[in-house]
Design a protein around this motif. Sequence first.
Motif, PDB file in Angstrom:
ATOM      1  N   PRO A 203       0.852  -1.198   0.000  1.00 41.61           N
ATOM      2  CA  PRO A 203       0.000   0.000   0.000  1.00 41.61           C
ATOM      3  C   PRO A 203       0.884   1.244   0.000  1.00 41.61           C
ATOM      4  O   PRO A 203       1.980   1.232   0.573  1.00 41.61           O
ATOM      5  CB  PRO A 203      -0.808  -0.131   1.295  1.00 41.61           C
ATOM      6  N   ASP A 204       0.419   2.299  -0.630  1.00 46.96           N
ATOM      7  CA  ASP A 204       1.220   3.517  -0.725  1.00 46.96           C
ATOM      8  C   ASP A 204       1.112   4.322   0.567  1.00 46.96           C
ATOM      9  O   ASP A 204       0.613   5.446   0.600  1.00 46.96           O
ATOM     10  CB  ASP A 204       0.766   4.353  -1.920  1.00 46.96           C
ATOM     11  N   VAL A 205       1.559   3.691   1.657  1.00 42.90           N
ATOM     12  CA  VAL A 205       1.565   4.323   2.966  1.00 42.90           C
ATOM     13  C   VAL A 205       2.938   4.132   3.595  1.00 42.90           C
ATOM     14  O   VAL A 205       3.684   3.208   3.239  1.00 42.90           O
ATOM     15  CB  VAL A 205       0.479   3.740   3.907  1.00 42.90           C
ATOM     16  N   VAL A 206       3.267   5.013   4.516  1.00 42.62           N
ATOM     17  CA  VAL A 206       4.535   4.937   5.237  1.00 42.62           C
ATOM     18  C   VAL A 206       4.350   4.015   6.431  1.00 42.62           C
ATOM     19  O   VAL A 206       3.613   4.337   7.364  1.00 42.62           O
ATOM     20  CB  VAL A 206       5.002   6.329   5.683  1.00 42.62           C
ATOM     21  N   PHE A 207       5.009   2.873   6.398  1.00 44.34           N
ATOM     22  CA  PHE A 207       4.936   1.933   7.509  1.00 44.34           C
ATOM     23  C   PHE A 207       5.781   2.435   8.675  1.00 44.34           C
ATOM     24  O   PHE A 207       6.683   3.258   8.505  1.00 44.34           O
ATOM     25  CB  PHE A 207       5.470   0.564   7.076  1.00 44.34           C
ATOM     26  N   PHE A 208       5.521   1.912   9.867  1.00 47.32           N
ATOM     27  CA  PHE A 208       6.432   2.131  10.976  1.00 47.32           C
ATOM     28  C   PHE A 208       7.796   1.566  10.587  1.00 47.32           C
ATOM     29  O   PHE A 208       7.896   0.492  10.002  1.00 47.32           O
ATOM     30  CB  PHE A 208       5.929   1.446  12.255  1.00 47.32           C
ATOM     31  N   GLY A 209       8.861   2.303  10.901  1.00 47.50           N
ATOM     32  CA  GLY A 209      10.204   1.895  10.512  1.00 47.50           C
ATOM     33  C   GLY A 209      10.599   2.391   9.142  1.00 47.50           C
ATOM     34  O   GLY A 209      11.748   2.214   8.732  1.00 47.50           O
ATOM     35  N   GLU A 210       9.673   3.019   8.427  1.00 51.18           N
ATOM     36  CA  GLU A 210       9.941   3.594   7.112  1.00 51.18           C
ATOM     37  C   GLU A 210       9.955   5.119   7.268  1.00 51.18           C
ATOM     38  O   GLU A 210       9.351   5.664   8.184  1.00 51.18           O
ATOM     39  CB  GLU A 210       8.847   3.167   6.139  1.00 51.18           C
ATOM     40  N   THR A 211      10.653   5.812   6.375  1.00 51.85           N
ATOM     41  CA  THR A 211      10.729   7.260   6.482  1.00 51.85           C
ATOM     42  C   THR A 211       9.772   7.930   5.502  1.00 51.85           C
ATOM     43  O   THR A 211       9.522   7.427   4.411  1.00 51.85           O
ATOM     44  CB  THR A 211      12.160   7.761   6.199  1.00 51.85           C
ATOM     45  N   VAL A 212       9.246   9.073   5.914  1.00 52.75           N
ATOM     46  CA  VAL A 212       8.432   9.892   5.025  1.00 52.75           C
ATOM     47  C   VAL A 212       9.349  10.452   3.937  1.00 52.75           C
ATOM     48  O   VAL A 212      10.471  10.883   4.228  1.00 52.75           O
ATOM     49  CB  VAL A 212       7.764  11.043   5.801  1.00 52.75           C
ATOM     50  N   PRO A 213       8.915  10.444   2.671  1.00 52.26           N
ATOM     51  CA  PRO A 213       9.766  10.992   1.602  1.00 52.26           C
ATOM     52  C   PRO A 213      10.243  12.397   1.935  1.00 52.26           C
ATOM     53  O   PRO A 213       9.451  13.251   2.347  1.00 52.26           O
ATOM     54  CB  PRO A 213       8.838  10.980   0.387  1.00 52.26           C
ATOM     55  N   PRO A 214      11.550  12.669   1.782  1.00 51.95           N
ATOM     56  CA  PRO A 214      12.101  13.976   2.173  1.00 51.95           C
ATOM     57  C   PRO A 214      11.418  15.163   1.503  1.00 51.95           C
ATOM     58  O   PRO A 214      11.219  16.208   2.144  1.00 51.95           O
ATOM     59  CB  PRO A 214      13.577  13.874   1.757  1.00 51.95           C
ATOM     60  N   GLU A 215      11.041  15.010   0.225  1.00 56.47           N
ATOM     61  CA  GLU A 215      10.404  16.132  -0.455  1.00 56.47           C
ATOM     62  C   GLU A 215       9.040  16.449   0.143  1.00 56.47           C
ATOM     63  O   GLU A 215       8.606  17.612   0.162  1.00 56.47           O
ATOM     64  CB  GLU A 215      10.278  15.852  -1.955  1.00 56.47           C
ATOM     65  N   ARG A 216       8.348  15.432   0.661  1.00 57.78           N
ATOM     66  CA  ARG A 216       7.051  15.652   1.318  1.00 57.78           C
ATOM     67  C   ARG A 216       7.248  16.382   2.643  1.00 57.78           C
ATOM     68  O   ARG A 216       6.481  17.289   2.988  1.00 57.78           O
ATOM     69  CB  ARG A 216       6.346  14.314   1.532  1.00 57.78           C
ATOM     70  N   VAL A 217       8.286  15.984   3.374  1.00 53.90           N
ATOM     71  CA  VAL A 217       8.587  16.658   4.642  1.00 53.90           C
ATOM     72  C   VAL A 217       8.919  18.122   4.398  1.00 53.90           C
ATOM     73  O   VAL A 217       8.432  19.021   5.113  1.00 53.90           O
ATOM     74  CB  VAL A 217       9.756  15.963   5.364  1.00 53.90           C
ATOM     75  N   GLU A 218       9.722  18.399   3.380  1.00 55.14           N
ATOM     76  CA  GLU A 218      10.104  19.781   3.092  1.00 55.14           C
ATOM     77  C   GLU A 218       8.905  20.613   2.659  1.00 55.14           C
ATOM     78  O   GLU A 218       8.804  21.796   2.998  1.00 55.14           O
ATOM     79  CB  GLU A 218      11.207  19.815   2.030  1.00 55.14           C
ATOM     80  N   HIS A 219       7.995  19.998   1.916  1.00 53.46           N
ATOM     81  CA  HIS A 219       6.770  20.704   1.538  1.00 53.46           C
ATOM     82  C   HIS A 219       5.970  21.082   2.783  1.00 53.46           C
ATOM     83  O   HIS A 219       5.469  22.212   2.898  1.00 53.46           O
ATOM     84  CB  HIS A 219       5.937  19.832   0.602  1.00 53.46           C
ATOM     85  N   CYS A 220       5.864  20.150   3.716  1.00 57.48           N
ATOM     86  CA  CYS A 220       5.128  20.426   4.952  1.00 57.48           C
ATOM     87  C   CYS A 220       5.831  21.490   5.789  1.00 57.48           C
ATOM     88  O   CYS A 220       5.172  22.349   6.402  1.00 57.48           O
ATOM     89  CB  CYS A 220       4.954  19.138   5.758  1.00 57.48           C
TER      90      CYS A 220
END
Length: 301
Positions: A203-220
Amino acid sequence: MRMRPTLTWTPPEDLPPGTTDPSPVADALSAGGVLVLSGAGISTESGIPDYRGDGGSLSRHTPMTYQEFTADALARRRYWARSHLGWRTFGRARPNAGHRAVAAFERQGLLSGVITQNVDGLHQAAGSRDAVELHGSLDRVVCLTCGTFSARRELAARLEAANAGFAPVAAALNPDGDADLTDEQVGDFRVVPCTVCGGVLKPDVVFFGETVPPERVEHCRALVSDARTLLVLGSSLTVMSGLRFVRQAAQEHKPVLIVNRDPTRGDRHAVTRVALPLGPTLTDVAGRLGITLDDGDAGPR
């Protein structure tokens, strides 16, 4: 060593107490420029449980980590069996008054943006146009081999065909979209591969132990910088993925307001925490601002 997620947080005794006065939220919204950060608590009134509230799923359920999912075929079988069953209910969930209020605030031009930690798509179903899905969405599937995206409803149809008669009774539904099943109930559930390359689907979700895509974090982060106020709705802020934006807002001297019945990890950075249920509270706030919420069906998801 298999990584496990950090799932628990005990509030210290020196946290500021919550209030039952939503006036600061109404005042902030009336001034505009409010960035909403929502968590699992905004979806509980839609029948989706949260992680940490009363009866939260973490009391009985540990979400699967990315490391487990990618390394273990049996773990993937368990995940997809539980997720397939959970999707039958999860995919039918409807937006509640909290989601409709956020969409109404957006339509009135009071918000600078919406960031949601949820993967349920209910903000969009309620009419929010530009919600950033920090942790992705369960209605999309991605192949870990070729990167092809596809709709969850298409995978659901394929899994139905491959597992005719699969209809165990789940003990409970969880916020990440899967259902509690025993190994016996999972049985020999068949997982289907990517139709393009035969690879592993996730599924296109961030699992526990996985990182949020850096570009998404920077957008936020940019959204936080551009906002006048940060309004947290229904999040305990236990994990850093959401807490970092609260800390950023505080460091940039932007007011942080929280609506959450229980104490949160971000309370010490907040101007106030309104300790009330989200749906009635945001309905009340909308009324104070002269905004009528649409109680009608938001349409197909």
